[in-house]
Design a protein around this motif. Structure first.
Motif, PDB file in Angstrom:
ATOM      1  N   MET A 135       5.223   7.720  16.929  1.00  0.00           N
ATOM      2  CA  MET A 135       6.254   6.796  16.421  1.00  0.00           C
ATOM      3  C   MET A 135       5.731   6.106  15.171  1.00  0.00           C
ATOM      4  SD  MET A 135       8.206   3.687  18.398  1.00  0.00           S
ATOM      5  CE  MET A 135       6.779   2.615  18.444  1.00  0.00           C
ATOM      6  N   ASN A 136       6.561   6.050  14.132  1.00  0.00           N
ATOM      7  CA  ASN A 136       6.177   5.399  12.896  1.00  0.00           C
ATOM      8  C   ASN A 136       6.036   3.895  13.088  1.00  0.00           C
ATOM      9  OD1 ASN A 136       6.173   7.771  11.477  1.00  0.00           O
ATOM     10  ND2 ASN A 136       8.254   7.525  10.668  1.00  0.00           N
ATOM     11  N   ARG A 137       5.098   3.315  12.346  1.00  0.00           N
ATOM     12  CA  ARG A 137       4.874   1.871  12.383  1.00  0.00           C
ATOM     13  C   ARG A 137       5.387   1.245  11.104  1.00  0.00           C
ATOM     14  NH1 ARG A 137      -1.424   1.489  13.078  1.00  0.00           N
ATOM     15  NH2 ARG A 137      -0.998  -0.762  13.204  1.00  0.00           N
ATOM     16  N   ASN A 138       5.925   0.032  11.238  1.00  0.00           N
ATOM     17  CA  ASN A 138       6.298  -0.735  10.048  1.00  0.00           C
ATOM     18  C   ASN A 138       5.015  -1.376   9.522  1.00  0.00           C
ATOM     19  OD1 ASN A 138       8.711  -0.074  11.238  1.00  0.00           O
ATOM     20  ND2 ASN A 138       9.639  -2.089  10.970  1.00  0.00           N
ATOM     21  N   LEU A 139       4.298  -0.644   8.694  1.00  0.00           N
ATOM     22  CA  LEU A 139       2.932  -1.031   8.356  1.00  0.00           C
ATOM     23  C   LEU A 139       2.659  -0.858   6.870  1.00  0.00           C
ATOM     24  CD1 LEU A 139      -0.071  -1.676   9.130  1.00  0.00           C
ATOM     25  CD2 LEU A 139      -0.341   0.767   9.613  1.00  0.00           C
ATOM     26  N   VAL A 140       1.996  -1.856   6.291  1.00  0.00           N
ATOM     27  CA  VAL A 140       1.456  -1.734   4.937  1.00  0.00           C
ATOM     28  C   VAL A 140      -0.058  -1.869   5.015  1.00  0.00           C
ATOM     29  CG1 VAL A 140       1.344  -2.673   2.602  1.00  0.00           C
ATOM     30  CG2 VAL A 140       3.520  -2.692   3.836  1.00  0.00           C
ATOM     31  N   TYR A 141      -0.753  -0.830   4.594  1.00  0.00           N
ATOM     32  CA  TYR A 141      -2.189  -0.930   4.346  1.00  0.00           C
ATOM     33  C   TYR A 141      -2.363  -1.404   2.905  1.00  0.00           C
ATOM     34  CZ  TYR A 141      -3.048   2.392   8.272  1.00  0.00           C
ATOM     35  OH  TYR A 141      -3.116   3.033   9.477  1.00  0.00           O
ATOM     36  N   VAL A 142      -3.225  -2.374   2.685  1.00  0.00           N
ATOM     37  CA  VAL A 142      -3.616  -2.725   1.319  1.00  0.00           C
ATOM     38  C   VAL A 142      -5.025  -2.179   1.136  1.00  0.00           C
ATOM     39  CG1 VAL A 142      -3.752  -4.529  -0.412  1.00  0.00           C
ATOM     40  CG2 VAL A 142      -2.260  -4.834   1.570  1.00  0.00           C
ATOM     41  N   VAL A 143      -5.144  -1.157   0.293  1.00  0.00           N
ATOM     42  CA  VAL A 143      -6.356  -0.337   0.267  1.00  0.00           C
ATOM     43  C   VAL A 143      -7.129  -0.529  -1.034  1.00  0.00           C
ATOM     44  CG1 VAL A 143      -7.271   2.005   0.463  1.00  0.00           C
ATOM     45  CG2 VAL A 143      -5.161   1.390   1.680  1.00  0.00           C
ATOM     46  N   GLY A 144      -8.376  -0.968  -0.914  1.00  0.00           N
ATOM     47  CA  GLY A 144      -9.277  -1.009  -2.052  1.00  0.00           C
ATOM     48  C   GLY A 144      -9.921   0.352  -2.248  1.00  0.00           C
ATOM     49  N   LEU A 145      -9.758   0.927  -3.440  1.00  0.00           N
ATOM     50  CA  LEU A 145     -10.229   2.285  -3.708  1.00  0.00           C
ATOM     51  C   LEU A 145     -11.667   2.337  -4.208  1.00  0.00           C
ATOM     52  CD1 LEU A 145      -7.106   3.708  -5.591  1.00  0.00           C
ATOM     53  CD2 LEU A 145      -7.653   3.921  -3.150  1.00  0.00           C
ATOM     54  N   GLY A 146     -12.279   1.181  -4.481  1.00  0.00           N
ATOM     55  CA  GLY A 146     -13.601   1.207  -5.091  1.00  0.00           C
ATOM     56  C   GLY A 146     -13.500   1.497  -6.574  1.00  0.00           C
ATOM     57  N   PRO A 147     -14.594   1.967  -7.196  1.00  0.00           N
ATOM     58  CA  PRO A 147     -14.605   2.171  -8.649  1.00  0.00           C
ATOM     59  C   PRO A 147     -13.652   3.250  -9.146  1.00  0.00           C
ATOM     60  CG  PRO A 147     -16.834   2.152  -7.753  1.00  0.00           C
ATOM     61  CD  PRO A 147     -15.902   2.220  -6.589  1.00  0.00           C
ATOM     62  N   GLY A 148     -13.339   4.235  -8.325  1.00  0.00           N
ATOM     63  CA  GLY A 148     -12.391   5.245  -8.790  1.00  0.00           C
ATOM     64  C   GLY A 148     -12.632   6.635  -8.249  1.00  0.00           C
ATOM     65  N   ASN A 149     -13.854   7.140  -8.352  1.00  0.00           N
ATOM     66  CA  ASN A 149     -14.125   8.488  -7.863  1.00  0.00           C
ATOM     67  C   ASN A 149     -14.035   8.556  -6.348  1.00  0.00           C
ATOM     68  OD1 ASN A 149     -14.484   9.360 -10.446  1.00  0.00           O
ATOM     69  ND2 ASN A 149     -16.687   9.660 -10.319  1.00  0.00           N
ATOM     70  N   ALA A 150     -13.641   9.705  -5.840  1.00  0.00           N
ATOM     71  CA  ALA A 150     -13.401   9.868  -4.403  1.00  0.00           C
ATOM     72  C   ALA A 150     -14.637   9.581  -3.563  1.00  0.00           C
ATOM     73  CB  ALA A 150     -12.896  11.278  -4.124  1.00  0.00           C
ATOM     74  N   LEU A 167       3.835 -12.668   0.257  1.00  0.00           N
ATOM     75  CA  LEU A 167       5.226 -12.243   0.445  1.00  0.00           C
ATOM     76  C   LEU A 167       5.519 -11.800   1.872  1.00  0.00           C
ATOM     77  CD1 LEU A 167       5.778 -10.099  -2.782  1.00  0.00           C
ATOM     78  CD2 LEU A 167       6.755 -12.346  -2.306  1.00  0.00           C
ATOM     79  N   ALA A 168       4.488 -11.469   2.630  1.00  0.00           N
ATOM     80  CA  ALA A 168       4.676 -10.823   3.930  1.00  0.00           C
ATOM     81  C   ALA A 168       5.427 -11.681   4.928  1.00  0.00           C
ATOM     82  CB  ALA A 168       3.318 -10.412   4.509  1.00  0.00           C
ATOM     83  N   GLY A 169       5.370 -13.000   4.764  1.00  0.00           N
ATOM     84  CA  GLY A 169       6.091 -13.876   5.682  1.00  0.00           C
ATOM     85  C   GLY A 169       7.588 -13.659   5.676  1.00  0.00           C
ATOM     86  N   ASN A 170       8.096 -13.091   4.583  1.00  0.00           N
ATOM     87  CA  ASN A 170       9.528 -12.797   4.492  1.00  0.00           C
ATOM     88  C   ASN A 170       9.908 -11.491   5.183  1.00  0.00           C
ATOM     89  OD1 ASN A 170       9.976 -15.110   2.846  1.00  0.00           O
ATOM     90  ND2 ASN A 170       9.288 -13.973   1.046  1.00  0.00           N
ATOM     91  N   TYR A 171       8.909 -10.788   5.709  1.00  0.00           N
ATOM     92  CA  TYR A 171       9.136  -9.501   6.376  1.00  0.00           C
ATOM     93  C   TYR A 171       8.427  -9.529   7.733  1.00  0.00           C
ATOM     94  CZ  TYR A 171      10.433  -8.199   1.609  1.00  0.00           C
ATOM     95  OH  TYR A 171      11.018  -8.156   0.362  1.00  0.00           O
ATOM     96  N   PRO A 172       8.935 -10.326   8.671  1.00  0.00           N
ATOM     97  CA  PRO A 172       8.225 -10.540   9.942  1.00  0.00           C
ATOM     98  C   PRO A 172       8.051  -9.286  10.786  1.00  0.00           C
ATOM     99  CG  PRO A 172      10.456 -11.443  10.037  1.00  0.00           C
ATOM    100  CD  PRO A 172      10.201 -11.089   8.605  1.00  0.00           C
ATOM    101  N   ASP A 173       8.841  -8.249  10.527  1.00  0.00           N
ATOM    102  CA  ASP A 173       8.732  -7.012  11.298  1.00  0.00           C
ATOM    103  C   ASP A 173       7.670  -6.062  10.747  1.00  0.00           C
ATOM    104  OD1 ASP A 173      10.793  -7.878  12.926  1.00  0.00           O
ATOM    105  OD2 ASP A 173      12.343  -6.920  11.695  1.00  0.00           O
ATOM    106  N   VAL A 174       7.040  -6.444   9.638  1.00  0.00           N
ATOM    107  CA  VAL A 174       6.065  -5.572   8.993  1.00  0.00           C
ATOM    108  C   VAL A 174       4.651  -6.043   9.311  1.00  0.00           C
ATOM    109  CG1 VAL A 174       5.172  -4.716   6.795  1.00  0.00           C
ATOM    110  CG2 VAL A 174       7.645  -4.961   7.125  1.00  0.00           C
ATOM    111  N   GLU A 175       3.831  -5.110   9.743  1.00  0.00           N
ATOM    112  CA  GLU A 175       2.412  -5.372  10.005  1.00  0.00           C
ATOM    113  C   GLU A 175       1.617  -5.093   8.728  1.00  0.00           C
ATOM    114  OE1 GLU A 175      -1.095  -3.521  12.914  1.00  0.00           O
ATOM    115  OE2 GLU A 175       0.992  -2.840  13.080  1.00  0.00           O
TER     116      GLU A 175
END
Length: 246
Positions: free
Chosen positions: A1-16, A97-105
């Motif tokens: 089941m899909n989740r109402n989810l936002v990951y905020v992802v730090g990519l580091g300097p750039g290379n994989a 902003l997330a407080g305006n979207y209570p259903d989103v983790e």
């Protein structure tokens, strides 16, 4: 089941190679990748099948709102940024902003910030107490930046400077150096600069604070200023932790 989810992802300097295992897993789990165009271009080759949403600079709030609205529709979104998500990254505006979207983790995924990855290139410049200061006055008044620089110098902190210069702020690094000198840093303080950290064309050099004042840098450069104990040891910038005195 899909989740109402936002990951905020730090990519580091750039290379994989600098992606953490947690960051890679979040990107893999996401249905959609969202971010600044330059950063989306860094990860798109790793996940060519993913839907993407990219915008240019100064559209940070738009990207955050888009990510939250997309997640609200039962999608898992990875909002990406360079370095660490919580260090000049997208975690703060997204959570505001997330407080305006209570259903989103929301899940914050840390990454390797430039102060640390560039420090490793130079040696060990931040091995004792340090601070990170951005010289960009787009969101912070220069008077506030100047005050922070003065306090860092008075406290003999090692300093990592982000956003040291741009076409519209060509003299900001020189101005910052003068503030540091005026408030207690010595002209012979060991300093270092690293450009294109972790990317093609990476360069690094050591110099003194006096030399730094007349050195040209750009937005792709991170600047390191040592404390009174920082040394140039065989071409490596090293700030002693103090173990030998114990």
């Amino acid at each position: 089941m899909n989740r109402n989810l936002v990951y905020v992802v730090g990519l580091g300097p750039g290379n994989a190679q600098f992606l953490t295992a947690q960051a890679r897993a979040a990107l893999q789990n996401a249905d959609v990748l969202c971010g600044y165009t330059v950063y989306i271009d860094l990860v798109r080759p790793l996940f060519p099948e993913k839907e993407v949403y990219a915008t240019g600079m100064t559209r940070e709030i738009d990207r955050c709102r888009w990510a939250l609205e997309k997640a609200q529709r039962s999608k898992t979104v990875a909002l990406v940024c360079s370095g660490d998500a919580g260090v000049y990254g997208m975690a703060s505006p997204l959570l505001e902003l997330a407080g305006n979207y209570p259903d989103v983790e929301v899940e914050i995924v840390p990454g390797l910030t430039a102060a640390l990855s560039g420090g490793a290139v130079l040696g060990a410049p931040l091995a004792h107490d340090f601070c990170v200061i951005s010289l960009s006055d787009r969101l912070t008044p220069w008077a506030v930046i100047e005050k922070r620089l003065a306090c860092a110098a008075a406290g003999d902190f090692c300093v990592a400077l982000y956003n040291p210069s741009s076409r519209g702020r060509a003299d900001y690094l020189a101005k910052a150096v003068r503030v540091l000198l005026t408030n207690g840093k010595h002209p012979e303080t060991v300093c270092g600069i690293v450009r294109n950290i972790g990317r093609d064309g990476q360069t690094a050099r050591l110099l003194t604070l006096a030399e730094l004042e007349s050195t040209s840098v750009d937005m792709f450069t991170t600047v390191y200023i040592g404390n009174d104990a920082t040394q140039n040891l065989r071409g490596r910038m090293v700030t002693p932790r103090g173990y030998h005195g114990v």
